[in-house]
Design a protein around this motif. Sequence first.
Motif, PDB file in Angstrom:
ATOM      1  N   SER A 177       0.839  -1.205   0.000  1.00 57.02           N
ATOM      2  CA  SER A 177       0.000   0.000   0.000  1.00 57.02           C
ATOM      3  C   SER A 177       0.870   1.249   0.000  1.00 57.02           C
ATOM      4  O   SER A 177       0.525   2.244  -0.656  1.00 57.02           O
ATOM      5  CB  SER A 177      -0.921   0.009   1.221  1.00 57.02           C
ATOM      6  OG  SER A 177      -0.192   0.169   2.427  1.00 57.02           O
ATOM      7  N   ALA A 181       0.937   4.180  -2.909  1.00 58.07           N
ATOM      8  CA  ALA A 181       0.698   5.585  -2.564  1.00 58.07           C
ATOM      9  C   ALA A 181       1.868   6.465  -3.000  1.00 58.07           C
ATOM     10  O   ALA A 181       1.668   7.583  -3.497  1.00 58.07           O
ATOM     11  CB  ALA A 181       0.472   5.717  -1.061  1.00 58.07           C
ATOM     12  N   LYS A 184       1.714   7.351  -6.680  1.00 55.65           N
ATOM     13  CA  LYS A 184       0.783   8.434  -6.999  1.00 55.65           C
ATOM     14  C   LYS A 184       1.371   9.801  -6.654  1.00 55.65           C
ATOM     15  O   LYS A 184       1.117  10.790  -7.345  1.00 55.65           O
ATOM     16  CB  LYS A 184      -0.529   8.231  -6.248  1.00 55.65           C
ATOM     17  CG  LYS A 184      -1.324   7.029  -6.727  1.00 55.65           C
ATOM     18  CD  LYS A 184      -2.549   6.789  -5.841  1.00 55.65           C
ATOM     19  CE  LYS A 184      -3.286   5.524  -6.266  1.00 55.65           C
ATOM     20  NZ  LYS A 184      -4.391   5.202  -5.325  1.00 55.65           N
ATOM     21  N   ALA A 185       2.164   9.852  -5.586  1.00 57.87           N
ATOM     22  CA  ALA A 185       2.706  11.137  -5.124  1.00 57.87           C
ATOM     23  C   ALA A 185       3.967  11.546  -5.874  1.00 57.87           C
ATOM     24  O   ALA A 185       4.128  12.708  -6.258  1.00 57.87           O
ATOM     25  CB  ALA A 185       2.998  11.067  -3.623  1.00 57.87           C
ATOM     26  N   SER A 341       4.217  11.209   4.528  1.00 58.48           N
ATOM     27  CA  SER A 341       3.985  12.410   3.721  1.00 58.48           C
ATOM     28  C   SER A 341       5.219  12.744   2.900  1.00 58.48           C
ATOM     29  O   SER A 341       6.323  12.291   3.202  1.00 58.48           O
ATOM     30  CB  SER A 341       3.637  13.601   4.632  1.00 58.48           C
ATOM     31  OG  SER A 341       4.773  13.978   5.405  1.00 58.48           O
ATOM     32  N   LYS A 355       2.677  16.918   2.213  1.00 52.01           N
ATOM     33  CA  LYS A 355       1.282  16.531   2.429  1.00 52.01           C
ATOM     34  C   LYS A 355       1.181  15.013   2.590  1.00 52.01           C
ATOM     35  O   LYS A 355       2.009  14.271   2.055  1.00 52.01           O
ATOM     36  CB  LYS A 355       0.429  16.980   1.242  1.00 52.01           C
ATOM     37  CG  LYS A 355       0.351  18.497   1.078  1.00 52.01           C
ATOM     38  CD  LYS A 355      -0.579  18.869  -0.068  1.00 52.01           C
ATOM     39  CE  LYS A 355      -0.756  20.382  -0.155  1.00 52.01           C
ATOM     40  NZ  LYS A 355      -1.726  20.773  -1.196  1.00 52.01           N
ATOM     41  N   LEU A 357       0.400  11.171   2.054  1.00 51.28           N
ATOM     42  CA  LEU A 357       0.253  10.347   0.857  1.00 51.28           C
ATOM     43  C   LEU A 357      -1.215  10.015   0.633  1.00 51.28           C
ATOM     44  O   LEU A 357      -2.009   9.970   1.580  1.00 51.28           O
ATOM     45  CB  LEU A 357       1.026   9.035   1.019  1.00 51.28           C
ATOM     46  CG  LEU A 357       2.546   9.069   1.005  1.00 51.28           C
ATOM     47  CD1 LEU A 357       3.085   7.645   1.144  1.00 51.28           C
ATOM     48  CD2 LEU A 357       3.093   9.708  -0.250  1.00 51.28           C
ATOM     49  N   PRO A 358      -1.604   9.763  -0.626  1.00 45.72           N
ATOM     50  CA  PRO A 358      -2.979   9.319  -0.892  1.00 45.72           C
ATOM     51  C   PRO A 358      -3.308   8.085  -0.050  1.00 45.72           C
ATOM     52  O   PRO A 358      -2.513   7.144   0.039  1.00 45.72           O
ATOM     53  CB  PRO A 358      -2.946   8.976  -2.382  1.00 45.72           C
ATOM     54  CG  PRO A 358      -1.839   9.799  -2.947  1.00 45.72           C
ATOM     55  CD  PRO A 358      -0.807   9.878  -1.866  1.00 45.72           C
ATOM     56  N   GLY A 359      -4.465   8.107   0.582  1.00 42.16           N
ATOM     57  CA  GLY A 359      -4.891   6.969   1.395  1.00 42.16           C
ATOM     58  C   GLY A 359      -4.394   6.982   2.824  1.00 42.16           C
ATOM     59  O   GLY A 359      -4.743   6.103   3.619  1.00 42.16           O
ATOM     60  N   GLU A 361      -4.274   9.085   6.334  1.00 45.41           N
ATOM     61  CA  GLU A 361      -4.887  10.181   7.091  1.00 45.41           C
ATOM     62  C   GLU A 361      -3.927  10.664   8.170  1.00 45.41           C
ATOM     63  O   GLU A 361      -3.298   9.849   8.852  1.00 45.41           O
ATOM     64  CB  GLU A 361      -6.176   9.714   7.774  1.00 45.41           C
ATOM     65  CG  GLU A 361      -7.294   9.304   6.835  1.00 45.41           C
ATOM     66  CD  GLU A 361      -8.492   8.798   7.612  1.00 45.41           C
ATOM     67  OE1 GLU A 361      -9.188   9.627   8.240  1.00 45.41           O
ATOM     68  OE2 GLU A 361      -8.713   7.570   7.616  1.00 45.41           O
TER      69      GLU A 361
END
Length: 545
Positions: A177, A181, A184-185, A341, A355, A357-359, A361
């Motif tokens: 995972s 992520a 994508k970043a 992040s 920020k 990473l996607p997914g 929190e």
Amino acid sequence: MLRTIGEVFEESVTNHPNKIALKKGDVVYSYQYLKDRVLALKQHLYKLGLKPGERFGVLGENSPEWAISYLGIVRAGLVVVPLDAMLSEAELIHILRESAAKGVLCSESHMYKIESIKGELKDLKWLINMKTIQELPSAKDERKIEINPESLAILIFTSGTTGLAKAVMLSHKNIISNLQAIEKAIPVYHTDSFVSIIPMHHTFEATCGFLYPLSQGVSIFYSPSLRPNDLIATFKEARITCLIAVPLLFEKFLAGLHKKIASASVPTKLIFTTVSGVTSIFKFLRKPLFSKIRKEMGLENLRLAVSGGAALSTKVAQGLEMLGIPILQGYGLTEAAPVISVNPLSRPKNNSVGKPLPGVEVRISEPDASGIGEIIVRGPNVMLGYYNNKEATDEVLKDGWLYTGDLGYIDNEGYIHITGRKKSLIVTPTGKNIIPEELEEKLLTSKWIKEVLVIPRIDPVTKKEEVCALVYPDYELLEEYSISHNINLEFSDIEKLIRDEIRRVNEDLPAYKRITKFEIREEEFPKTTTQKIKRHMFIERSIKV
């Protein structure tokens, strides 16, 4: 769809079978040959009678064989235990005993370490020299076992800066995972090339500098050593486009560039001085102005540099940006597999850690009036827990959230800013909080201070807690200064320089934050493998400011 760590290279094998996957010196593995060796090792481990879920260690310097060892172990359904090559015998015994490791895949140069302790390890049956990997017979991937993506894949013993060793349990899903992520970043491409620098046992390097590039068809090169000449030669050979490193390497790299510029022609010095002082309007000029220097360092093709593992100072980030080197700072923990992040390529703010990473929190728990609180994280990358340590697990995993122990805030654009560690917080008798890292960053703006720790200290007379700075000066710079000015610097002169720097910093601080004592160190601070100072080790006498 990718489900387990041992399969990360499969798509790259299909798309780029003959492309270089791993290279060190004359040893080259194409993607096809990488798979061949991983399957050969997997079959060899089966023949030893090892069962899924059993532990197997990896010990050695960064190399293609280290990578194959790791992949072969997890492909066989075993749990890999990455070992720090700098560990003492006692530490190795502790980790191998606690993990009940059945064996170790070891590089030639570290075989003696395991040979000398294996008699004390009742579970350890197998010691395999990594150099034999090339001699193993090829094997088809016939014996397939169903590996649960949520099952334990990696057991990582980490002490960090606290000195309290824990074993982090990461699943296949945690790592996969995180890889997805990261893609994508910060996308990388099969045309990119990496040079592996951070020790591979460290999760930051394992995920970001090893597994991620292999999943994207990237070529990874290994330097014969970390000596500057060897690194530069490897950068040039690789035509490096992506560099992942800890802040210390970037600091040394920047210092080396400054030395080159200092010995350069007068026009180059003038350009450097001018560009150093201008604002962002001149950003487009930076890359062409310093292209010659970057070429000498083997970095003319570098399109991306990522710093992690410890905090990157604003001074270093700005210095690299000024030279046209695109630097991104990220944030992570071994417990988060590890990336939480990273700064976006399109708009980095390197006074932050970017920020989420996607997914993933990220929230701030119990923020104070200024918005600072403990950073907590939730996502599929968060660890299973600490091995055989329910108490420690329960302290940090609450209702699906990982309590990181880091203090920080999230700005109005969603960027995370880290201000310090919860455990290193100094609380004054009046209840005010002092974040040591904030004071350390201010002190490190001094050219005379190379390393510093700010810690609480009990005054033996008043019994009150005071703010103390432990300072390791830049002795090399002090020596250059004394030679250029034809003076002999005494220890008292160095004390005065440091005292003046502390007073300068104190002038801009409220009274309760001011540093009241300091001590000068003659040696660098002991550090973790990612060059974080081991804060817990320091309680010593001080000099009054």
